[in-house]
Design a protein around this motif. Structure first.
Motif: not given
Length: 581
Positions: A61, A68, A91
């Motif tokens: 991320q 994203v 993430l």
């Protein structure tokens, strides 16, 4: 290496078909690639804690990355569909420009369904070769080797998108794992934002031991890693450090060293032994460059070993404890000795220094007195013996406890001190004679320095249970100034937080230890004492892990309750204070 990987993967897939009705069993884990990262909310995640998962899924991320943001709903759907099937999701933010506050805002705004691990110094990015956001990286749960990498699906492209994907790469990979098959990576299909790697910016910057590394080690490590220290080896010179360099990298990547995994955004501590992320990266980069020595003098070889002298000068009274024999191995119950101080008058203490005879085996020494008070001066309950009346604790490198200026601890004539000694064997049978030095004030101080323990003794922790949460809390009825904090649990302790809730309901966390380790307990000395107002609530929040995923757990099959031995459990929030009014 590929053959070894295939064997690990095959063994892992075979394990998927074992029955679920049997009690959990220990999982072989060599702790290699055991990455440990804080998430954006301040919790710490060590990947080996999830080695009972079918796989660990990291989705890269980055704040502000449009792909994203657009793909978050797809990721959330996958988490919702596969989390209950035994997969663990995170993430991973490896952008150097994204801090925890910004990432928390991004996570809340876009409703991330899993924690965001922060890798801003890119140690994990280097290990996993993270180059682009929106890439899913699936790790084997025990070896942490990559078994799949690629995009979630093909729904998004640069400047283009579909309503529905025609390829579902990550779902296909997770389904393959469930079926005992090797997933097929689709690394080249990933679309996302490029992650600028520090390693590319640092090319040509050769680090050397003499110029760059030795000063860091001298300031942050030699305090324990010296001939008379508690470290298992001495950082005495370049050759020794180079020989241990691979191990140094491993313990830095896993945050096992330095043993200071404290998360507190609001407070600093006088005795902070942590090391800045930038310095950690510098050490690891130097190791990756081949550990070059450089020119000039070897700083570490010139450091004199710590002396056996009293750190605070010669005490007014020295007491030698009785000799204790320590076996070569095994768990040792706490040992207690009662000390007759033999003072011929009432005295006030200004400091205590504890000198372990054998620092290699002395885990901690806690001194408590027969308190002169029967009722707590700050709460509506009676004093608990050996709990509310500790006067000094030595643990780790901290062997002295000097009380703040203008304060002192009252010791009545005839008072006896109880010493609680905890020993941890280190491979050979040995003996210990610990000495205790007492330093006296010439006259009564302005205010007594006291201790208190907000505790819970009624909890029960089931066998094999993970993430069991309990609290201890009580209201104080005077204004107090808090100086030191000592949160305390035993081997099943995982996470502990000490907070004060004001009469108006505002919660202030003074210290948070999200990776609690019974082997490393500290008195957290606040740089600036905290004033808690009358009517405030002391709140201690604890999480226990009684599973096989807790590497310190001596017996996950045991139901636990409060008890004095380390194989039992405790929930203590000890602190030192003075009354303000």
């Amino acid at each position: 290496m590929n053959y070894l990987r295939d064997l690990l993967v095959l063994g892992f897939f075979i394990s998927l078909f074992t029955g679920c009705d049997e009690p959990p069993e220990a999982i072989a884990d060599n702790r290699v690639n055991d990455y440990a990262l804080f998430d954006s909310s301040g919790e710490l995640h060590r990947l080996s804690r999830y080695n009972d998962s079918k796989a660990i899924v990291l989705w890269v991320q980055g704040n502000g990355c449009p792909i994203v943001r657009n793909a978050v709903s797809d990721f959330n759907d996958i988490v919702n569909d596969y989390e209950d099937k035994g997969f663990t999701f995170f993430l991973l933010n490896s952008n150097t420009q994204d801090d925890s506050d910004e990432t928390s805002i991004e996570a809340n705004k876009f409703d991330f369904s899993a924690p965001v691990l922060l890798d801003n110094i890119q140690l994990v990015a280097d290990a996993l070769d993270v180059k682009i956001t929106s890439e899913a990286i699936v790790l084997h749960p025990t070896s942490r080797e990559v078994i799949f990498r690629g995009p979630l699906n093909n729904r998004l492209d640069y400047g283009a998108q579909k309503n529905e994907p025609t390829e579902t790469y990550l779902r296909d990979a997770l389904d393959a794992i469930l079926q005992g098959k090797q997933p097929v990576s689709k690394e080249k299909m990933t679309r996302g934002c490029t992650v600028t790697r520090l390693s590319t910016l640092e090319k040509g910057d050769t680090l050397t031991y003499t110029r760059d590394i030795a000063p860091i080690l001298a300031e942050h490590c030699v305090m324990c890693h010296n001939p008379n220290g508690i470290g298992p080896w001495s950082m005495s010179d370049y050759e020794t450090v180079r020989g241990w360099s691979s191990m140094m990298k491993q313990v830095l990547l896993t945050k096992r060293m330095p043993p200071w995994t404290v998360n507190s955004n609001n407070f600093t501590f006088k005795n902070d032994i942590g090391i800045e992320d930038s310095l950690v990266r510098k050490i690891v980069s130097w190791i990756d460059q081949g550990s070059p020595r450089g020119t000039g003098k070897d700083t570490l070889s010139m450091i004199k070993p710590t002396s056996g002298d009293w750190e605070l000068g010669m005490p007014d009274r020295v007491i030698s404890l009785k000799k204790e024999s320590v076996p070569a191995t095994g768990l040792i119950p706490y040992r207690y000795q009662e000390i007759d101080l033999e003072f011929d008058r009432d005295v006030w203490l200004k400091a205590i220094e504890i000198k372990p005879g054998n620092p290699n085996v002395v885990h901690h020494v806690l001194l408590s007195s027969a308190h002169e008070l029967q009722k707590s001066p700050i709460s509506d309950r009676m004093i608990s013996p050996k709990v509310d009346n500790f006067i000094a604790v030595s643990t780790g490198k901290k062997q002295t406890m000097a009380y703040p200026e203008g304060t002192g601890i009252f010791i009545q004539k005839g008072t006896k001190i109880t010493a609680q000694l905890h020993y941890t064997p280190y491979g050979t049978a040995t003996e210990d004679i610990t000495q205790i030095g007492f330093y006296l004030l010439d006259e009564a101080p302005d205010v007594p320095f006291r201790s208190h323990n907000t505790h819970n003794t009624t909890f029960k922790i089931p066998a094999y249970a993970k993430d069991v949460k309990f609290v201890a809390e009580e209201k104080i009825d005077k204004d107090i100034k808090i100086y030191n904090l000592l949160p305390h649990m035993h081997y099943r302790g995982k996470d502990i937080k000490f907070s004060v809730i004001s009469p108006e309901g505002e919660k202030t966390t003074l210290v948070h230890v999200p990776d609690y380790n019974f082997n490393w307990q500290w008195i957290y000395e606040l740089e600036t004492p905290f004033v808690a107002k009358k009517g405030s609530t002391i709140l201690v929040e604890a999480i226990f892990d009684n599973s096989f995923q807790n590497p310190l757990n001596p017996d996950p099959s045991k139901d636990l309750k409060f008890g004095p031995q380390s194989t039992d459990e405790m929930l203590y929030g000890m602190f030192n204070y003075t009354v303000e009014d």
